[in-house]
Design an enzyme around this catalytic site. Sequence first.
Site, mmCIF file in Angstrom:
data_model
loop_
_atom_site.group_PDB
_atom_site.id
_atom_site.type_symbol
_atom_site.label_atom_id
_atom_site.label_comp_id
_atom_site.label_asym_id
_atom_site.label_seq_id
_atom_site.Cartn_x
_atom_site.Cartn_y
_atom_site.Cartn_z
ATOM 1 N N ASP A 219 0.862 -1.181 0.000
ATOM 2 C CA ASP A 219 0.000 0.000 0.000
ATOM 3 C C ASP A 219 0.897 1.228 0.000
ATOM 4 O O ASP A 219 2.101 1.137 0.275
ATOM 5 C CB ASP A 219 -0.938 0.003 1.214
ATOM 6 C CG ASP A 219 -0.183 -0.006 2.528
ATOM 7 O OD1 ASP A 219 0.790 -0.796 2.654
ATOM 8 O OD2 ASP A 219 -0.546 0.765 3.435
ATOM 9 N N GLU B 163 0.002 -0.826 5.790
ATOM 10 C CA GLU B 163 1.108 -0.252 6.570
ATOM 11 C C GLU B 163 0.950 1.254 6.739
ATOM 12 O O GLU B 163 1.137 1.777 7.830
ATOM 13 C CB GLU B 163 2.443 -0.579 5.895
ATOM 14 C CG GLU B 163 3.656 -0.429 6.825
ATOM 15 C CD GLU B 163 4.244 0.981 6.874
ATOM 16 O OE1 GLU B 163 5.001 1.267 7.805
ATOM 17 O OE2 GLU B 163 3.927 1.803 5.980
#
Lengths: 493, 493
Positions: free
Chosen positions: A107, A172
């Site tokens: 991400d 994250e």
Amino acid sequence: MSSSSSSLLEMEIFQYIDAHQSDFIKDLKEWVAVESDSVQPHLRKEVMRMMALAADRLAALGATVNLVNLGSHQLPDGQVLPLPSVILGELGKDPQNPTVCFYGHVDVQPAKKEDGWNTDPYTLTEIDGNLYGRGATDNKGPVLAWINAVETFRALKFAMPVNFKFVIEGMEEAGSLGLEKLLEEENQRFFSDVDYIVISDNLWLSNKKPALTYGSRGNACFFVEVECGSKDLHSGTFGGIIHEPLLDLIALLDSLVDSTGHIQIPGIYDSVAALTEEERKLYESIEFELEEHRKNCGVKKFLYDTKEEILLHLWRYPSLSIHGIEGAFHEQGIKTVIPAKVIGKFSIRQVPHMDLSVVKKQVVKHLEGVFSKRNSPNKLKVSMPLGAKPWLADVNDLLYKAARRAIKTVFGEDPDFIRDGSTIPVARMFQTVTQKSVMMLPIGAADDGEHSQNEKISRHNYIEGTKLFAAFFLEISKLHRNLHETSHTEAIN
Amino acid sequence: MSSSSSSLLEMEIFQYIDAHQSDFIKDLKEWVAVESDSVQPHLRKEVMRMMALAADRLAALGATVNLVNLGSHQLPDGQVLPLPSVILGELGKDPQNPTVCFYGHVDVQPAKKEDGWNTDPYTLTEIDGNLYGRGATDNKGPVLAWINAVETFRALKFAMPVNFKFVIEGMEEAGSLGLEKLLEEENQRFFSDVDYIVISDNLWLSNKKPALTYGSRGNACFFVEVECGSKDLHSGTFGGIIHEPLLDLIALLDSLVDSTGHIQIPGIYDSVAALTEEERKLYESIEFELEEHRKNCGVKKFLYDTKEEILLHLWRYPSLSIHGIEGAFHEQGIKTVIPAKVIGKFSIRQVPHMDLSVVKKQVVKHLEGVFSKRNSPNKLKVSMPLGAKPWLADVNDLLYKAARRAIKTVFGEDPDFIRDGSTIPVARMFQTVTQKSVMMLPIGAADDGEHSQNEKISRHNYIEGTKLFAAFFLEISKLHRNLHETSHTEAIN
């Protein structure tokens, strides 16, 4: 590359990697093209799509891939969103080999062309040897470099020197929600035969010299919400007769840090570990170009003048940054509005031995105290939506020795042993939960601009980083087998 | 409607208006559907489209329409945008009739559904007798009410009681750029035979009781820009070692107003006209429901407790509001960014006899003083992109007498004589340039929420407002002719 210390095996591997540069960059271009922004709710489906791509890539290596469903989470506004699954992958089960678990995330932080990017953030673009794109260095580039290093052994039909495990997540940048619980659940299963954990989710300290990271600051994020009612008001019709929420909020935010960078929240420094003379000496030996670092970020002047003071304040002292305000007018031009509800956002970087629950209490007490002196009828709400602890590893560990040798082989010099001012909560989380040895092995340079406009990784770092990971597999295998044989011999004696 | 004071002519006009409510609302729905937001550069073409619609509407009345090109303007970021043309319209040239010039604007403030609107802001939606939509009350509704009042005379084939002139612009919400220059250029042409100027771009003081407005505050808008470099930074990698621009900006903004609403800029109150005992008495007689006003805006408590203090601080004292920050993180969730360049936006409402150039100097001096104490290496830039003077009219003027009578006819009661805390620079501009008598004749209610989410005009106010304008045409015609005949008689004697 220092060829003197390279084996023939390494030479062949490095040649393969050099010859396949274009393929590896094509891979990265495909991944960067996915707007897998985990922060903005409407892009969650793109994160899901990115996870599927990563799972396919691991399966193509021959790994067994398990996508673990983590359920959903609720946003501050009440919206419920599905969490992306976490990938648990495995490749190889040779009992002679050490098992190395790699963690990475696919991400990214939000990015828009109009934020000030020179190129489209989701079209990887090479300019003067740099590959520009959101996620190029944080963290899609390093994840692909690791995968391509493994792929190189497979393509050359070399025996895998280590058994691989993979933990790839997609949350994250939004706090790795659900990951800690998963690690706890899998500790006696997936992680039971893991010997070493490697994370490559940070940067070198300089633009040119490699580094190994043994610690990172934690982060406590705060929302300060002030509300006067349900609708925005016109500053002509109500200006001068109401307590404006944004004025309250600005006073609250202004009470947090003084102009020298010192945090004004009472008690906040009480638990910070005292600096020993020995530790101070460690900082003196680090190679760090203050002027280069200053140029990288573009500021005219730092708060401190010496290398040591700068590194101490980045790595082992807390800091407080204000990120912005939600709910106020933020566009170009003028809007003569009195916003009805504004949310200030700031975070405090955590260092050993600060305690998140104590920090939260100190912040809430301080802000409530400042607010009560204003006699405002508005509603105040302080929350800590994210709290991540700091992390510190032992640099004498086998893992660090292997990485140091691999760096010497590929880059021809010893790395800096550094800490990171950024929060990489997974490092702390992996160490706390699994009790394994955890190392951070960055391949991005200091000027990569993670989280910023024009994020990049250089072609050089991406390709040499791939070699570094391959060389590391060989080194950790050798050191681990040596240790194992030694232990075995000792056991017999 | 008080029928006792209505003539047969009026009765017929009012019946026509009642019978055509649906048509008038359909007109408004069409206009609201155009996102003619003059603040956001990318919507400028929609403003242009709206101007064309308004021109067509006037042409359909039989008016001659002249679209005056005003050239272009430059935004703070260097972008050059075309200015929408201003409509100058004329209908009727009877020398027996007074010539009334109507001013209105068809541009709107920014609005998005996700700002907190219950309905789509660009789809006029009737709920419980209220017509919700951006521009419904500010200012598309009143402009259409005036046009439809004229249309009623035409449809009924009644002689026009006055000659009409129209000034319709599309940049009011962005500071009426270019309008003052146009008025100056047209003063000896278009305005030479204008007797009275009417503006209907503000609201009543209450939800139910009509009002006439004789003054408005001005506004000085400020941008405070603080910059540390060209790119945003990561709060982990740079937090604790740099002077963060947003911290500087927040300290600057926090120095502007204290928690009692008192502006802290030295000298800012020096030129404010002293309050006379006579003036204070004027405020005592105004009907004003403090509690209703409080409920309209949704706040728990005002800064002052009495009606007089509230009105004084809204109408004849300056106030300072902070609107927001451009360049900082403003979305949902968290972004651990240190923004490199942030622009704080605030405005100071101006009252007689503040001088804009003096105010600008005071603000710049104050902010530079606060900034210099912080020893920040960042760049500070203070600018005043918009400055509008306050306006004050003579309530004994003929124009106000005619409007008072028309209000009595349509609404059955005398209006409040009020001032407006909002800035309507055109009132001051028209009076200064043309030296004609200027009146503000609002038809929107206090709870219309101009510039806010869920802006509306009630069906009642929109339709009765149309009648009010029609009645006003008859009253001003009568009073003007009487005055003219009296003067004539006097001249003979």
